[in-house]
Write a protein that holds these residues in place. Structure first.
Motif, PDB file in Angstrom:
ATOM      1  N   ARG A 296       2.607 -17.119  -7.023  1.00  0.00           N
ATOM      2  CA  ARG A 296       3.734 -17.361  -6.116  1.00  0.00           C
ATOM      3  C   ARG A 296       4.012 -16.148  -5.232  1.00  0.00           C
ATOM      4  O   ARG A 296       4.570 -16.276  -4.152  1.00  0.00           O
ATOM      5  CB  ARG A 296       4.972 -17.737  -6.915  1.00  0.00           C
ATOM      6  N   MET A 297       3.635 -14.961  -5.715  1.00  0.00           N
ATOM      7  CA  MET A 297       3.846 -13.733  -4.934  1.00  0.00           C
ATOM      8  C   MET A 297       2.528 -12.989  -4.853  1.00  0.00           C
ATOM      9  O   MET A 297       1.901 -12.709  -5.874  1.00  0.00           O
ATOM     10  CB  MET A 297       4.922 -12.869  -5.607  1.00  0.00           C
TER      11      MET A 297
ATOM     12  N   PRO B 189       8.121  -4.818  -8.228  1.00  0.00           N
ATOM     13  CA  PRO B 189       8.596  -4.663  -6.851  1.00  0.00           C
ATOM     14  C   PRO B 189       9.058  -3.277  -6.419  1.00  0.00           C
ATOM     15  O   PRO B 189       8.961  -2.931  -5.252  1.00  0.00           O
ATOM     16  CB  PRO B 189       9.745  -5.664  -6.756  1.00  0.00           C
TER      17      PRO B 189
ATOM     18  N   THR C  34       1.459 -11.755  -8.635  1.00  0.00           N
ATOM     19  CA  THR C  34       2.554 -11.877  -9.597  1.00  0.00           C
ATOM     20  C   THR C  34       3.081 -13.312  -9.564  1.00  0.00           C
ATOM     21  O   THR C  34       2.731 -14.093  -8.694  1.00  0.00           O
ATOM     22  CB  THR C  34       3.693 -10.885  -9.313  1.00  0.00           C
ATOM     23  N   GLN C  35       3.926 -13.616 -10.539  1.00  0.00           N
ATOM     24  CA  GLN C  35       4.444 -14.969 -10.708  1.00  0.00           C
ATOM     25  C   GLN C  35       3.267 -15.946 -10.728  1.00  0.00           C
ATOM     26  O   GLN C  35       3.209 -16.901  -9.960  1.00  0.00           O
ATOM     27  CB  GLN C  35       5.448 -15.310  -9.616  1.00  0.00           C
TER      28      GLN C  35
ATOM     29  N   TRP D 246       1.096  -9.564  -3.275  1.00  0.00           N
ATOM     30  CA  TRP D 246       1.458  -8.271  -2.692  1.00  0.00           C
ATOM     31  C   TRP D 246       0.212  -7.685  -2.019  1.00  0.00           C
ATOM     32  O   TRP D 246      -0.646  -7.130  -2.682  1.00  0.00           O
ATOM     33  CB  TRP D 246       1.939  -7.311  -3.773  1.00  0.00           C
TER      34      TRP D 246
END
Length: 195
Positions: A170-171, A139, A91-92, A173
């Motif tokens: 940037r993220m 999230p 994500t991001q 998971w």
């Protein structure tokens, strides 16, 4: 002569790369127009590579994390690619390679670069054209790409892309996030406490 790994990846600021990837598709209720719209996400399979891997802290209970010198060395060390054994949801997303961008144009046209967000890859409502806030997608359990159980995860369409992926997220998971386990199971990867 370049080795095979570097030859297949062409994005200089990439922090994630893999030999294949997934384009995930789900439905989301747009907060702007109150209509259901398609939204998309990217994931990579087990054994992808990343420069953003978690550090392994000393298992010795008498030590609390890294010593100051070790932390400084880790923080300022050159980026190194590490193989990550589990899958990851990305994500991001700040950038993707040109071949990945072409695939997204064809398969997930609602996911595109957003000039208002520094060219970050963002979903846009297919009805009103407004950007869909990422915080509403990833999230929290119950959101489109954070299904609570297998039945909800089954509603996500998974497109497997058998081509290299490289990009900057940037993220990331990983399967360390237990709330992503139903999603990863939908990708064919079972997660457990033993992993």
């Amino acid at each position: 002569m370049q080795d095979d790994t570097s030859a297949r990846h062409d994005l200089p600021d990439a922090n994630v790369r893999a030999s294949s990837y997934y384009v995930l598709q789900a439905q989301h209720l747009c907060k702007h127009c109150q209509q259901t719209t398609l939204v998309f996400a990217l994931a990579v399979p087990p054994n992808h590579e990343s420069t953003e891997a978690d550090i392994d802290l000393d298992e010795d209970a008498s030590r609390l994390g890294l010593a100051p010198g070790e932390f400084h060395d880790w923080l300022f060390s050159p980026e190194q690619w590490q193989t990550i054994p589990g899958p990851a949801l990305l994500t991001q997303i700040g950038s993707v390679s040109a071949p990945v961008a072409l695939t997204l144009q064809r398969l997930a046209s609602a996911l595109r670069q957003d000039a208002a967000q520094g060219a970050q890859w963002t979903n846009f409502c297919e009805h009103c054209g407004n950007a869909v806030w990422e915080g509403a997608l990833y999230p929290t359990p119950g959101q489109p790409f954070c299904p609570e159980d297998d039945a909800t995860a089954a509603q996500i369409t998974v497109h497997t892309i058998d081509a290299p992926f490289d990009g900057y997220a940037r993220m990331i998971w990983t399967d360390r996030y237990r709330n992503k386990w139903p999603l990863f199971k939908r990708l064919g990867v079972a997660c457990s406490e033993a992993d």
